[in-house]
Design a protein around this motif. Structure first.
Motif, PDB file in Angstrom:
ATOM      1  N   GLU A   1       1.978 -11.199   9.699  1.00 25.37           N
ATOM      2  CA  GLU A   1       2.196 -10.143  10.821  1.00 25.37           C
ATOM      3  C   GLU A   1       2.682  -9.079  10.322  1.00 25.37           C
ATOM      4  OE1 GLU A   1       3.998 -12.672  13.935  1.00 25.37           O
ATOM      5  OE2 GLU A   1       1.961 -13.640  13.100  1.00 25.37           O
ATOM      6  N   GLN A   2       2.746  -7.717  10.678  1.00 26.40           N
ATOM      7  CA  GLN A   2       3.320  -6.670  10.594  1.00 26.40           C
ATOM      8  C   GLN A   2       4.085  -6.598   9.209  1.00 26.40           C
ATOM      9  OE1 GLN A   2       6.920  -6.551  12.064  1.00 26.40           O
ATOM     10  NE2 GLN A   2       6.591  -8.350  13.439  1.00 26.40           N
ATOM     11  N   THR A   3       5.315  -6.453   9.477  1.00 25.80           N
ATOM     12  CA  THR A   3       6.292  -6.524   8.252  1.00 25.80           C
ATOM     13  C   THR A   3       6.151  -5.937   7.079  1.00 25.80           C
ATOM     14  OG1 THR A   3       7.540  -8.113   6.873  1.00 25.80           O
ATOM     15  CG2 THR A   3       5.604  -8.588   7.904  1.00 25.80           C
ATOM     16  N   ALA A   4       6.886  -5.114   6.500  1.00 27.61           N
ATOM     17  CA  ALA A   4       6.631  -4.354   5.408  1.00 27.61           C
ATOM     18  C   ALA A   4       6.088  -5.127   4.314  1.00 27.61           C
ATOM     19  CB  ALA A   4       7.964  -3.605   5.088  1.00 27.61           C
ATOM     20  N   PHE A   5       6.850  -6.081   3.712  1.00 27.43           N
ATOM     21  CA  PHE A   5       6.310  -6.889   2.685  1.00 27.43           C
ATOM     22  C   PHE A   5       6.623  -8.345   2.705  1.00 27.43           C
ATOM     23  CE2 PHE A   5      10.318  -7.025   1.079  1.00 27.43           C
ATOM     24  CZ  PHE A   5      10.497  -7.641  -0.041  1.00 27.43           C
ATOM     25  N   THR A   6       5.914  -9.026   1.989  1.00 28.33           N
ATOM     26  CA  THR A   6       6.516 -10.689   1.914  1.00 28.33           C
ATOM     27  C   THR A   6       7.084 -10.866   0.552  1.00 28.33           C
ATOM     28  OG1 THR A   6       4.054 -10.801   1.439  1.00 28.33           O
ATOM     29  CG2 THR A   6       4.548 -11.215   3.624  1.00 28.33           C
ATOM     30  N   LEU A   7       8.096 -11.534   0.668  1.00 32.45           N
ATOM     31  CA  LEU A   7       8.557 -12.114  -0.422  1.00 32.45           C
ATOM     32  C   LEU A   7       8.133 -13.679  -0.631  1.00 32.45           C
ATOM     33  CD1 LEU A   7      12.355 -11.721  -1.113  1.00 32.45           C
ATOM     34  CD2 LEU A   7      10.590 -12.336  -2.654  1.00 32.45           C
ATOM     35  N   GLY A   8       7.275 -13.690  -1.552  1.00 29.97           N
ATOM     36  CA  GLY A   8       6.907 -15.066  -1.758  1.00 29.97           C
ATOM     37  C   GLY A   8       7.671 -16.079  -2.406  1.00 29.97           C
ATOM     38  N   GLU A   9       7.773 -17.045  -2.269  1.00 29.40           N
ATOM     39  CA  GLU A   9       8.059 -18.217  -2.954  1.00 29.40           C
ATOM     40  C   GLU A   9       9.257 -17.908  -4.088  1.00 29.40           C
ATOM     41  OE1 GLU A   9       8.044 -21.255  -2.291  1.00 29.40           O
ATOM     42  OE2 GLU A   9       7.326 -20.064  -0.738  1.00 29.40           O
TER      43      GLU A   9
ATOM     44  N   PRO B   1      10.085  -0.852  -5.497  1.00 29.02           N
ATOM     45  CA  PRO B   1      11.431  -1.750  -5.502  1.00 29.02           C
ATOM     46  C   PRO B   1      12.359  -0.878  -6.469  1.00 29.02           C
ATOM     47  CG  PRO B   1      10.036  -2.663  -7.124  1.00 29.02           C
ATOM     48  CD  PRO B   1       9.229  -1.514  -6.523  1.00 29.02           C
ATOM     49  N   ALA B   2      13.740  -1.249  -6.162  1.00 29.64           N
ATOM     50  CA  ALA B   2      14.530  -0.472  -6.788  1.00 29.64           C
ATOM     51  C   ALA B   2      15.776  -1.476  -6.900  1.00 29.64           C
ATOM     52  CB  ALA B   2      15.058   0.941  -6.376  1.00 29.64           C
TER      53      ALA B   2
ATOM     54  N   ASP C   1      11.504   1.181  -1.102  1.00 33.07           N
ATOM     55  CA  ASP C   1      11.282   2.540  -0.669  1.00 33.07           C
ATOM     56  C   ASP C   1      12.536   3.276  -0.083  1.00 33.07           C
ATOM     57  OD1 ASP C   1       8.747   2.154  -1.064  1.00 33.07           O
ATOM     58  OD2 ASP C   1       8.114   1.611   1.096  1.00 33.07           O
ATOM     59  N   GLY C   2      13.662   3.063  -0.971  1.00 30.08           N
ATOM     60  CA  GLY C   2      14.870   3.852  -0.605  1.00 30.08           C
ATOM     61  C   GLY C   2      15.749   3.014   0.430  1.00 30.08           C
ATOM     62  N   ILE C   3      15.438   2.188   1.088  1.00 32.73           N
ATOM     63  CA  ILE C   3      16.369   1.415   2.262  1.00 32.73           C
ATOM     64  C   ILE C   3      16.935   0.094   1.410  1.00 32.73           C
ATOM     65  CG2 ILE C   3      16.475   0.628   4.226  1.00 32.73           C
ATOM     66  CD1 ILE C   3      13.746   1.863   4.944  1.00 32.73           C
ATOM     67  N   PRO C   4      18.146   0.273   1.317  1.00 37.00           N
ATOM     68  CA  PRO C   4      18.889  -1.050   0.788  1.00 37.00           C
ATOM     69  C   PRO C   4      18.783  -2.312   1.647  1.00 37.00           C
ATOM     70  CG  PRO C   4      20.627   0.541   1.635  1.00 37.00           C
ATOM     71  CD  PRO C   4      19.318   1.212   1.899  1.00 37.00           C
TER      72      PRO C   4
END
Lengths: 263, 263
Positions: free
Chosen positions: A82-90, A105-106, A143-146
């Motif tokens: 769903e939606q959601t900016a990105f998925t952090l896999g495994e 990423p930063a 994208d700049g957001i912590p």
DNA sequence: GCCGATTTGTCCGTATGTATC
DNA sequence: CGATACATACGGACAAATCGG
């Protein structure tokens, strides 16, 4: 239509088949709720043995892509994430998953120090008291957001020459590509905890809005069976999202798949 | 030492072997970090083919019990589940997992009603607008403490005769044992959300202490591939705990096991 | 209800490759 | 180098569930 020996070949035939089927499912080549070609057809398509297609299908099952039905066939039950900016896999690193999703990423290293585990840290992390460790505090932004405040404890013995510069890019890249370490397995525990002043400051949280956050503690092992990392990841609650897939085991013998939650 | 045909036999040989190995690991018969007997020895012990022991081992791997190392052996990496009152396993129902842990579950049905899905509910749940549903609010308690506030949406078509009385005991028992439905697969999404007044009231939460909670949304399918349930479980933050196990996939091709988290 | 065709589930045997020691 | 151990792949056989005639 399908062939092996591609530029980046996953080495084994069943993994090729797995990847190919997964791609076809994700790209809607097989419609949601429809049946995949029977094993016999797949055997012909991929010119392989039954065992091999079954291994590929088996992985699709545990991944939640399909469901097999004896006597009927294999049904596609995949629903896009769903939606959601990105998925952090495994066990993917933060950098890996961000890049995979086309985001920037930063990582800011707030603290880079060494310490040796004491009694209390040992109980919490599993490292024997006296073990030499690197302790890092890192802030992950997208994208700049912590978004994530990470507390990493790395076994110094496994990476004596770790530097702050490496930590700013990707420690996993360094471990795998430079040190040729093989990361294998990770146990994770998710809880909800109150925010600390550090969280409030760096994640720009407002305690009146959110006074707690998602915390993921992970214990990671390499191919020698050594736990070389303990990490506590503290996530902004409004962006945190974790997805998993579970399979109900045999009739009455309630076992489990790979996880369970408790309270 | 080991034999099949026990009172509750899991039907298949590799499941027997899986169970037996799991038991030996859990009971410390194989020490933590030690190697299990080689495949060849297991073949002799269990009088079976190599294929069969490998299937059993494969499940232990995805369950996070062992780690295999080509050329070396199979290492026990199982760590018992920490402290925590009880563990809610997989698609296990609340009642099942509580009983398994020797605790006293109680379920209070706060609301039992019927409704048909509208546009917004459809988007959230995946049920097509117009679908006839049961909507339940249930409070789950353990040893007298209210822990989970559940909002259940059940497909009416799959269980036309559901009653409040059934909902007070175990809906899953009813579905499986009376209706002979086979529950197969479930997708779950975990997030952190703000508490509502209902949560505050029934879970006896104090917004000054905790103003958010862990929320698990699950989509559950039966063996016909029909999604018959959407449930949102709202957990007391101070008791919530979720554990999982992840395996790092091939070299550079980052796939995944059964779950990923995102934000 | 029975029967046969199809499809998945379990199990066995064998061969070869690759990594470790 | 050889011996051991796991990984991949192929082949065949039979059981169990489903579906159509």
């Amino acid at each position: 239509m399908f062939q092996r020996k591609e530029p980046t070949m996953p080495k084994s035939k069943y993994q090729d088949i797995y990847q190919d089927l997964k791609r076809k499912i994700e790209s809607d080549e097989y419609a949601y709720q429809s049946l995949l070609p029977s094993e016999n057809l797949l055997i012909q398509n991929y010119s392989c043995s039954r065992n091999t297609v079954r291994r590929a299908i088996g992985r699709l099952v545990t991944d939640g892509y399909v469901q097999t039905m004896q006597g009927k066939g294999v049904r596609n039950i995949y629903r896009p994430i769903e939606q959601t900016a990105f998925t952090l896999g495994e066990i993917e690193s933060f950098r890996e998953s961000a890049l995979r999703n086309g985001q920037t990423p930063a990582t800011k290293v707030l603290l880079f120090t060494e310490l040796s585990a004491d009694e209390t840290l040992g109980r919490r992390t599993g490292f024997a008291p006296g073990t030499e460790l690197f302790y890092l505090q890192r802030l992950h932004c997208l994208d700049g957001i912590p978004l994530i405040m990470n507390h990493n404890y790395f076994l110094k013995e496994s990476m004596p020459n770790l530097t702050k510069e490496i930590a700013e890019v990707s420690i996993y890249d360094y471990l795998e590509q430079t040190l040729h370490m093989t990361i294998v397995s990770s146990r994770r525990i998710m809880t909800v905890e109150k925010i600390s002043e550090i969280d409030e400051k760096y994640l720009r949280l407002n305690a009146e809005e959110y006074n707690c956050m998602a915390v993921v503690s992970s214990f990671t092992y390499n191919s020698d069976g050594i736990m070389f990392e303990y990490t506590q990841s503290r996530h902004r609650p409004d962006y945190f999202r974790f997805q998993d897939h579970a399979v109900r085991k045999p009739p009455q013998a309630h076992e489990r798949t790979a996880n369970h939650y408790s309270l």
